[in-house]
Design a protein around this motif. Structure first.
Motif, PDB file in Angstrom:
ATOM      1  N   GLY A  97      66.401  31.372  37.289  1.00 39.89           N
ATOM      2  CA  GLY A  97      65.944  32.605  38.056  1.00 39.89           C
ATOM      3  C   GLY A  97      65.458  33.637  37.365  1.00 39.89           C
ATOM      4  N   VAL A  98      65.023  34.747  37.833  1.00 42.99           N
ATOM      5  CA  VAL A  98      64.391  35.950  36.933  1.00 42.99           C
ATOM      6  C   VAL A  98      65.407  36.389  35.907  1.00 42.99           C
ATOM      7  CG1 VAL A  98      63.819  38.296  36.911  1.00 42.99           C
ATOM      8  CG2 VAL A  98      62.506  36.429  38.513  1.00 42.99           C
ATOM      9  N   GLN A  99      66.836  36.728  36.663  1.00 47.55           N
ATOM     10  CA  GLN A  99      67.855  37.319  35.761  1.00 47.55           C
ATOM     11  C   GLN A  99      68.141  36.128  34.397  1.00 47.55           C
ATOM     12  OE1 GLN A  99      67.714  36.578  39.109  1.00 47.55           O
ATOM     13  NE2 GLN A  99      69.552  37.748  40.039  1.00 47.55           N
ATOM     14  N   PHE A 100      68.248  35.113  34.748  1.00 50.45           N
ATOM     15  CA  PHE A 100      68.570  33.960  33.572  1.00 50.45           C
ATOM     16  C   PHE A 100      67.275  34.093  32.666  1.00 50.45           C
ATOM     17  CE2 PHE A 100      70.733  30.365  32.153  1.00 50.45           C
ATOM     18  CZ  PHE A 100      69.657  29.543  31.419  1.00 50.45           C
TER      19      PHE A 100
END
Lengths: 262, 151, 770
Positions: A97-100
């Protein structure tokens, strides 16, 4: 959970290298995304965040991706939207995901040489190089088997690209892939890379040579050759037989895609 | 280690172990909107902003936040309240446990892409898991928010 | 809809949940937000072996570490066995658990409780506790558990409240068999018979908030337990029994919780924290990490079903024969009731036949215990039944919805597995099916088509029942007080786990009283304050607690009218009361509750009293909500990858109290079902370790794994439920697996019989077809 007792903070890459030699079991703390899994408390880690390696630069003949540039940085870097028809963006995009991706680093991803890497097949197709502190610049294909301790400083992808494509298979969104593949077609012919076998990506040399020599009318045979020449194993994500069968599918799709390259 | 943080615009000096993660520090300061849902970087419940970019605070060492701006839901009060109201209007606030982290992603998306398609919304928020809602109401609520926040 | 229904003030409106602002703010709302500072931290030392006897535990080194308060083992805990299952007493579940046992029965089972001043110290101490085990041969396959040489529960004091067909010495946790009619005889007369074996996994509820409890002592020396639980009253009873203290010495409080789905219908962390605080007389907290939540709680039951259906040429399903082997895991909990519930909510769909067999041995194994998971046996039973009905339709060459319609139970009819006086009282089943067909354009297009070179599309269908509460058992009481400021407080022991139950109850109560919603506050789930309620499970809250709430409101309204009449000095019939103001019909006099209430606080004797409405209600029936699910999928015929495109669902949950919340329930349940169908794998290693015990390995659906959901309702009127309600909480998970299986079958001919239907399995089925 990311846990460590002692945080070693080198001020230069050279110092990081010295620390790695001295503290033999201390991992490099890049994004911390991998070494934080599990319950192990590392006695020491070597902090890579203070070394100014979080850059992506356009040089004359290549793009230089600093080891601490994140997968998210790569995804957003303006020239990469069109570079190699967006291959690098396509490679990192399915990762979690974006955060990762705003935390996981390119250096960490490459240096670990994980079998499940979505990035390594793309970099191999692009004929990427790595720059190591002690051992200098070498092709990524060579680095894949490089066993000495060193500091990965930078990844270089050449600006000049020929036809490339990537294709990965996973059971559900945000999962690890169970098979990855990439391809490059250049003046030397076809180069097909199969990864997540579950072992690390390697070139399906015979299949590539067959296609290069006899053309895409031998596609069916090349598919079978790739499935045959690559070693697969069974793990939690797929059986060896299924991986072999899917290798044929990947080879077909990669060749079809690269044939469309304009 | 002594670390100087800026949380929601406020300066704060904390004394932390080198391996204290930002989530622990934030909850210790009373920012309960950040939560732990897993230990494998999968769930997104702990999402906060670091210089406006979404990260997973459960795995981000607090010392690395020095010199950066950390933003939690509490620091986006008015906009968060509007988004919360829009989500509530769609029943998307079920147990609420994932929602605050998801809201951080939604508000970050708007800054990056004020007119996203449904696919772009889902894609940007894919790292925020939810077990209650089946995700559709999140989409409806965020659509409302995108319309209302502009007005 | 009738005029009376259209005129409703609150029931049928999509109010926002009353706790929305709080839970979306970051203010303290959940258990972890309220932990007292300096509470001792508990960590659980867990067994690395699937089956072993503890020979010795040496905590000397651990106790020497500064900050370690205690290490508790099986030697320190009371010896009274109990069940952790959240069910009304007397529970049909085996009392086979101790707080800490000398036997450990699965990898992850509790060995010792480490109590320290903080988490790091507790983890440090845990590393130096030395345990010696007598490792025994584990039972790792439910198919070989019966009469296995290893007896998982050898204890002599295992207790049953009632016969459930258990025989622990044979590893039989419980068993059930019902046979109606002559199975073999009727099958022999059938023109079409299908037979197959289906398997469902012990899937995990995976609420986003894991299990956590903290305990304190109050000013009376009583134990106060704050926990993320669905069952505060059952937990209080369990704690009292396990600690051998009166229940009046225990208070259980549930704050906001981050989901449950049945996982918190079985006590998990509560008993450990209660024991620690009761023993040490200090506050203590236990928070499970995700690994523990997935590995050391309770799951759905894995079952392998052998099913046979027989039909005659007229299209009537004459025989339903379902025989299963079920995996209870290490402890019995809900093993019996999930199986019997499954029968009641699957077989009655098709009630026109002559013979039914529904039976299972439910065996102990050295896996994590099965417990309660949304659907509670119905989900598992509908998987083989609905797949087999589709298979039968294919064999007969008929449309799979037409076959179902031909056999579907009608209102007023019985089922071979219903009680003798039980009938289906209400339902718009055929209307729901018609609506779903229209939404999915079932009659307007092929159910199998080519999408592009490598993908085929397919439609599949499944029907489902559930229940509403546990008939003759679930009993809820609701109290509504007129407070001294003229506003109302509703007290309930039901447990809103995010569903909006608190809001729904207020909608129903305010409908009766007539006041605006914001004139009422709901307080729930504190055993000191609220009347008894089993808790929120079995889809009971809207139907059972809601009807109690309506009756309590009627009770209060009647008292209010009587009291206003007295103060306004008119007859009750001369008053119009809208929940806020009482007016005489001639318009001359009026009084608000705000004016009345303070007067009541200074009146006594027979003139007036503080006004409280109270009602207790339970039902002799469990009216089934009904759902139709039509799945539209794309199958990559080269890889076997299944992509959900659209899901069309129609639910009949009786009167819909809050349409927005009902829709979200349906959407959430469908997606949980999609996870069970396509992405959630349970894998044990050969040595009995659960490998899929974190979110990296156990993949719940992301928002890119589900396609687009289309949900609608038909509103039947259930005569026994307040305002005609049934329930919705569980039925919504029941159609996804068989509907998707049918869609895959139609798309490409691959017939899947095990879950989840991952790409490799679909690929193998495609290869098998050729």
């Amino acid at each position: 959970m990311l846990m460590y007792r002692q945080l070693l903070q080198p001020k230069t890459v050279a110092e990081a290298y010295e620390m790695a030699l001295k503290f033999k079991t201390a991992p490099f703390l890049a994004g911390g995304c991998w070494i934080g899994l599990g319950k192990w408390r590392w006695p020491s880690v070597i902090d890579m965040s203070g070394l100014g390696l979080d850059y992506i630069r356009e040089e004359d003949d290549y793009y230089a991706i600093g080891a601490m540039a994140t997968q998210g940085d790569v995804e957003r870097f303006a020239p990469f939207q069109t570079y190699a028809k967006g291959l690098l963006v396509k490679a990192v995009h399915p990762i979690l995901g974006v955060q990762f991706r705003n935390m996981a680093t390119m250096g960490g991803s490459v240096a670990a040489r994980f079998g499940f890497s979505d990035i390594l097949p793309a970099l191999l197709a692009l004929e990427a190089e790595v720059m190591l502190h002690q051992n200098g610049v070498m092709p990524l294909s060579e680095y894949m088997n490089f066993k000495e301790k060193d500091v990965l400083v930078e990844i270089r992808v050449p600006k000049k690209v020929t036809a490339v494509a990537i294709h990965t298979l996973r059971k559900s969104t945000s999962d690890f892939p169970f098979l990855t593949g990439s391809i490059r077609k250049d003046e030397t012919g076809y180069h097909i890379y199969i990864g997540c076998r579950p072992a690390a990506v390697r070139e399906a040399v015979k299949a590539g040579k067959l296609l290069s020599a006899k053309g895409i009318t031998t596609l069916e045979e090349a598919m079978a050759t790739a499935a045959d020449e690559i070693a697969f194993q069974t793990n939690s994500h797929a059986s060896a037989d299924y991986r072999a069968a899917m290798t044929k599918v990947l080879v077909k799709r990669l060749v079809q895609e690269v044939e469309q390259w304009r | 280690m002594e670390v100087s943080l800026i949380i929601n615009g406020k300066k704060l000096q904390v004394s932390v172990e080198p391996d204290e993660m930002l989530l622990t520090t934030l909850r210790g300061q009373g920012y309960f909107s950040t939560r732990r849902g897993c230990d494998t970087l999968n769930c997104g419940l702990c999402t906060v902003w670091l210089d406006g970019k979404t990260i997973l605070s459960c795995s981000y060492p607090t010392y690395r936040a020095a010199g950066h701006e950390v933003t939690t839901l509490e620091g986006l009060a008015d906009e968060a309240a509007l988004l919360a109201d829009c989500l509530a209007a769609e029943g998307a606030d079920q147990c609420g446990y994932c929602t605050t982290g998801m809201m951080m992603s939604a508000m970050a998306l708007r800054r990056q892409n004020p007119n996203p398609t449904d696919e772009e919304i889902k894609d940007f928020l894919v790292g925020n898991l939810c077990r209650c809602t089946g995700y559709e109401s999140h989409l409806r609520g965020i659509r409302r928010y995108l319309e209302e926040v502009e007005a | 809809m009738s005029e009376a229904l259209k005129a409703r003030q609150h029931v049928g409106k999509s109010y926002k949940k009353v706790d929305a602002a709080t839970i979306l703010s970051g203010r303290a709302a959940y258990t972890e937000d309220f932990v007292p500072p300096h509470a001792l931290v508990i960590k659980v030392l867990r067994s690395p072996h699937p089956m072993a006897k503890i020979l010795d535990i040496n905590a000397t080194a651990a106790l020497k570490l500064p900050g370690v308060e205690a290490v508790f083992t099986y030697k320190d805990v009371p010896k009274t066995r109990f069940t952790l299952a959240g069910q009304s007493y007397p529970e049909p579940s085996a009392y086979d658990s101790l707080i800490l046992d000398q036997y450990v029965r699965y990898v992850g089972d509790a060995v010792a409780l480490i109590v320290a001043k903080d988490e790091a110290t507790a983890l440090q101490a845990m590393k130096v506790v030395r345990v010696t085990y007598d490792v025994m041969e584990p039972v790792l396959d439910m198919r070989t558990a019966l009469d296995h040489p290893t007896v998982i529960h050898p204890e002599d004091d295992l207790h049953y409240n009632m016969p459930v067909g258990g025989d622990p010495k044979r590893n039989l946790a419980c068993s059930y068999s019902r046979v109606v009619g002559d199975i073999e005889g009727e099958l022999a007369k059938c023109d079409y018979v299908v037979e197959d074996t289906y398997f469902d996994q012990a899937t995990l509820q995976t609420a986003m908030e894991t299990f956590r409890t903290f305990c304190t002592l109050d000013q009376f020396g009583r134990l106060v337990c704050t926990s993320s639980t669905q069952i505060p009253f059952h937990v209080r009873r369990h704690i009292a029994r396990a600690l051998e203290i009166p229940a009046t010495k225990v208070r259980v409080i549930k704050p906001r919780i981050g989901g449950g789905f049945g996982s918190k219908q079985t006590a998990c962390t509560e008993l450990y924290a209660a024991f620690v605080t009761w023993t040490l007389k200090k506050p203590a907290v236990l928070i499970y990490d995700r690994h523990e939540a997935n590995n050391c709680s309770t799951s759905r039951h894995a079952r392998e079903w052998k099913i046979r259906l027989g039909a005659t040429k007229d299209g009537i399903i004459q025989v339903i024969d379902m025989v299963a082997i079920s995996d209870a895991g290490a402890y019995g909990t809900h093993a019996f009731t999930t199986f019997t519930a499954g029968e009641h909510k699957s077989v009655p769909l098709y009630n026109k036949g002559k013979a039914v067999r529904y039976e299972s041995n439910i065996v102990y194994t050295n896996h994590m215990a099965g417990g309660a998971f949304r659907g509670y046996g119905a989900t598992e039973a509908l998987w083989p039944l609905e797949c087999a009905v589709t298979k039968l339709a294919k064999k007969m060459g008929v449309d799979e919805i037409e076959l179902r319609l031909k056999n579907l139970i009608n209102v007023g009819e019985r089922s071979q597995v219903y009680a003798p006086d039980e009938v289906l009282e209400s339902g718009l089943l055929k209307e729901a099916i018609a609506k779903a067909k229209t939404m999915a354009r079932w009659d307007e297009r092929p159910h199998s088509w080519q999408i592009d070179e490598t993908h085929r599309g397919g439609l599949g269908v499944a029907l489902a029942f559930q229940g509403s509460g546990v008939a003759n058992v679930d009993t809820a009481s609701v109290e509504i007080k007129l407070q001294d400021d003229g506003y109302y407080t509703l007290y309930t022991g039901s447990t809103d786990m995010g569903t909006g139950a608190n809001t729904i109850l207020m909608q129903m109560a305010c409908e009766v009283l007539g006041c605006p919603i914001d004139h009422m506050t709901c307080y729930e789930a504190d055993t000191d304050v609220v009347p008894f309620d089993p808790g929120s499970y079995a889809s009971s809250t809207t139907y059972v607690t809601g009807t109690a709430a309506k009756l309590a409101a009627e009770d209060l309204r009647a008292k209010l009218l009587k009291t206003f009449a007295m103060y306004l000095e008119v007859a009750e019939e001369d008053i119009d009361f809208d929940g806020v103001t009482a007016r005489t019909k001639d318009g001359q006099k009026s009084m608000t509750t705000q004016e009345l209430a303070p007067k009541l606080m200074v009146s006594f004797g027979h003139e007036a009293q503080q006004l409280v409405g109270f009602a207790t209600w339970g039902s002799h029936t469990s009216p089934p909500p009904f759902m139709v699910g039509i799945a539209e999928v794309s199958v990559d015929t080269e890889t076997g990858q299944v992509t959900p495109l659209d899901y069309y669902a129609v639910v009949d949950c009786g009167t819909v109290v809050n349409p927005k919340l009902a829709k979200v329930q349906a959407e959430g349940g469908i997606v949980q079902g999609i996870g069970m169908a396509l992405t959630e794998e349970i894998n044990y290693s050969s040595t009995g370790r659960l490998e899929t015990n974190n979110l990296m390995r156990y993949k719940i659906p992301t928002r890119l794994d589900m396609g687009t959901l289309h949900v609608d309702f038909v509103e039947s009127h259930e005569p026994t439920g307040a305002f005609g309600v049934k329930s919705i909480g569980e039925v919504v998970i029941n159609t996804s697996c068989p509907a998707i299986q049918g869609a895959i079958l139609n798309a490409c001919g691959a017939e899947l019989t095990t879950l989840p239907m991952i790409s490799e399995k679909v690929f193998q089925a495609l290869m098998a077809k050729e």
